[in-house]
Design a protein around this motif. Structure first.
Motif, PDB file in Angstrom:
ATOM      1  N   TRP A 108    -130.657 -46.850 -68.028  1.00 54.36           N
ATOM      2  CA  TRP A 108    -130.897 -45.424 -68.640  1.00 54.36           C
ATOM      3  C   TRP A 108    -131.867 -44.826 -68.887  1.00 54.36           C
ATOM      4  O   TRP A 108    -132.318 -43.658 -68.987  1.00 54.36           O
ATOM      5  CB  TRP A 108    -129.772 -45.613 -69.810  1.00 54.36           C
ATOM      6  CG  TRP A 108    -128.214 -45.756 -69.531  1.00 54.36           C
ATOM      7  CD1 TRP A 108    -127.719 -46.746 -69.531  1.00 54.36           C
ATOM      8  CD2 TRP A 108    -127.562 -44.730 -68.389  1.00 54.36           C
ATOM      9  NE1 TRP A 108    -126.295 -46.727 -69.245  1.00 54.36           N
ATOM     10  CE2 TRP A 108    -126.164 -45.371 -68.558  1.00 54.36           C
ATOM     11  CE3 TRP A 108    -127.758 -43.473 -68.245  1.00 54.36           C
ATOM     12  CZ2 TRP A 108    -125.179 -44.863 -67.830  1.00 54.36           C
ATOM     13  CZ3 TRP A 108    -126.626 -42.792 -67.628  1.00 54.36           C
ATOM     14  CH2 TRP A 108    -125.310 -43.424 -67.415  1.00 54.36           C
ATOM     15  N   ILE A 111    -133.333 -43.575 -65.512  1.00 53.91           N
ATOM     16  CA  ILE A 111    -132.574 -43.085 -64.844  1.00 53.91           C
ATOM     17  C   ILE A 111    -133.085 -41.860 -63.656  1.00 53.91           C
ATOM     18  O   ILE A 111    -132.581 -42.113 -62.392  1.00 53.91           O
ATOM     19  CB  ILE A 111    -131.215 -42.588 -65.557  1.00 53.91           C
ATOM     20  CG1 ILE A 111    -130.130 -42.453 -64.576  1.00 53.91           C
ATOM     21  CG2 ILE A 111    -131.547 -41.182 -66.220  1.00 53.91           C
ATOM     22  CD1 ILE A 111    -129.321 -43.814 -64.388  1.00 53.91           C
ATOM     23  N   GLU A 137    -124.160 -52.299 -70.260  1.00 52.10           N
ATOM     24  CA  GLU A 137    -124.641 -50.812 -70.412  1.00 52.10           C
ATOM     25  C   GLU A 137    -125.887 -50.566 -69.293  1.00 52.10           C
ATOM     26  O   GLU A 137    -125.812 -49.611 -68.456  1.00 52.10           O
ATOM     27  CB  GLU A 137    -125.509 -50.618 -71.771  1.00 52.10           C
ATOM     28  CG  GLU A 137    -126.010 -49.156 -71.924  1.00 52.10           C
ATOM     29  CD  GLU A 137    -126.378 -49.089 -73.470  1.00 52.10           C
ATOM     30  OE1 GLU A 137    -126.095 -49.752 -74.442  1.00 52.10           O
ATOM     31  OE2 GLU A 137    -127.202 -48.053 -73.538  1.00 52.10           O
ATOM     32  N   GLY A 141    -125.688 -47.869 -66.027  1.00 54.42           N
ATOM     33  CA  GLY A 141    -126.820 -47.389 -65.622  1.00 54.42           C
ATOM     34  C   GLY A 141    -127.173 -47.344 -64.070  1.00 54.42           C
ATOM     35  O   GLY A 141    -127.322 -46.455 -63.459  1.00 54.42           O
ATOM     36  N   GLU A 144    -124.927 -45.341 -62.007  1.00 60.51           N
ATOM     37  CA  GLU A 144    -125.347 -43.941 -62.239  1.00 60.51           C
ATOM     38  C   GLU A 144    -126.359 -43.604 -61.042  1.00 60.51           C
ATOM     39  O   GLU A 144    -126.579 -42.481 -60.910  1.00 60.51           O
ATOM     40  CB  GLU A 144    -125.494 -43.410 -63.624  1.00 60.51           C
ATOM     41  CG  GLU A 144    -125.913 -42.195 -63.964  1.00 60.51           C
ATOM     42  CD  GLU A 144    -125.008 -41.199 -63.765  1.00 60.51           C
ATOM     43  OE1 GLU A 144    -123.868 -41.682 -63.717  1.00 60.51           O
ATOM     44  OE2 GLU A 144    -125.421 -39.925 -63.326  1.00 60.51           O
TER      45      GLU A 144
END
Ligand SMILES: CC(=O)[C@@H](O)[C@H](O)COP(=O)(O)O
Ligand SMILES: NCC(=O)COP(=O)(O)O
Length: 237
Positions: A108, A111, A137, A141, A144
């Motif tokens: 993240w 990202i 987590e 990410g 994503e």
């Protein structure tokens, strides 16, 4: 089927220790595949402590399986892996002076950078994998970013295995279930060996590939490279 990708960094370590070309890294890539390896992995670090840029270009033509190139996605690294048309690129968040890879990405926190790198590699038909800790987590990410795969950093598993394999595998089994849920394919690597590999393989659903180097090359000093690769393949059955 879980593929065994042999990391030949340490062949280059031995070669570089004397200069010259003995043992040949290119011959090692040829023979590892001949002995059953289903991929070759290299990690060309910026200081070329083992695998050099030249090795990467020399190995590519002898790849008959899959070529997995690991490293930090600097501009030089990206240009090289695109030029040689790696089959897979594993993005690792290493700094220049690290002894070895010792953590996964803060996905993240990086990202936008990872999205841009992954899109660029995939535009050239390269499968991408992101080196992550077994952390939901970080894995979320990774999903994503658009990467096809993650590589689970398995040093904590290897370190805790002798103290209790049930506890050691727990975070990795949970991470694998989560990764599957969010549509990511799973690779794994770092400090896997003949003692801990089979239990890992049996407890990680849909494990696509393990990349193994340090322990495998060390084992081959006693067992020989052909027998060693066969022993590692037997752990994936
Ligand atoms: C990313 C990873 O865990 C290893 O593949 C790494 O390539 C090991 O690097 P060294 O061989 O330089 O220790
Ligand atoms: N990605 C892990 C790898 O390629 C080899 O790691 P190790 O077996 O040398 O620890």
């Amino acid at each position: 089927m879980t593929r065994l990708s042999v990391n030949i960094n340490k062949i280059a370590t031995l070669r570089n220790s004397r200069g010259g070309n003995v043992p040949s890294v290119k011959d090692a890539a040829i023979n590892c595949q001949k002995f059953g390896a289903q991929g070759i992995t290299v990690h060309p670090r910026p200081d070329e402590r083992h695998i050099t840029r030249r090795d990467v270009y020399e190995i590519k033509p002898v790849i008959t399986t899959e070529f997995n190139i690991e490293g930090y996605p600097s501009e030089d690294f990206l240009k090289m892996v695109i030029e040689v048309q790696a089959d897979q690129v594993t993005l690792v968040p290493d700094k220049h002076n690290q002894l070895t890879s010792d953590h996964g990405w803060d996905t993240w926190g990086n990202i936008d950078f990872l999205k841009e790198v992954i899109s660029r590699l995939q535009e050239h038909g390269i499968r991408t994998s992101i080196f992550v800790d077994p952390d939901s987590e970080a894995i979320e990410g990774a999903a994503e970013t658009g990467t096809q795969r993650i590589e689970l950093y398995t040093e904590p598993y290897a370190r805790l295995y002798p103290l209790g394999r049930d506890k050691a595998i727990e975070p990795f089994a949970e991470a694998a279930v989560f990764a599957n849920k969010v549509g990511l394919e799973i690779n794994a690597g770092h400090d896997l060996n003949l003692e801990n590999l089979n239990y890992f393989y049996k407890n990680i659903p849909n494990l696509k590939e393990v990349s193994i180097g340090h322990a495998l090359i060390a084992d081959s000093l006693y067992l020989g490279l052909e027998k060693t690769i066969q022993e590692y393949l037997n752990c994936l059955r």
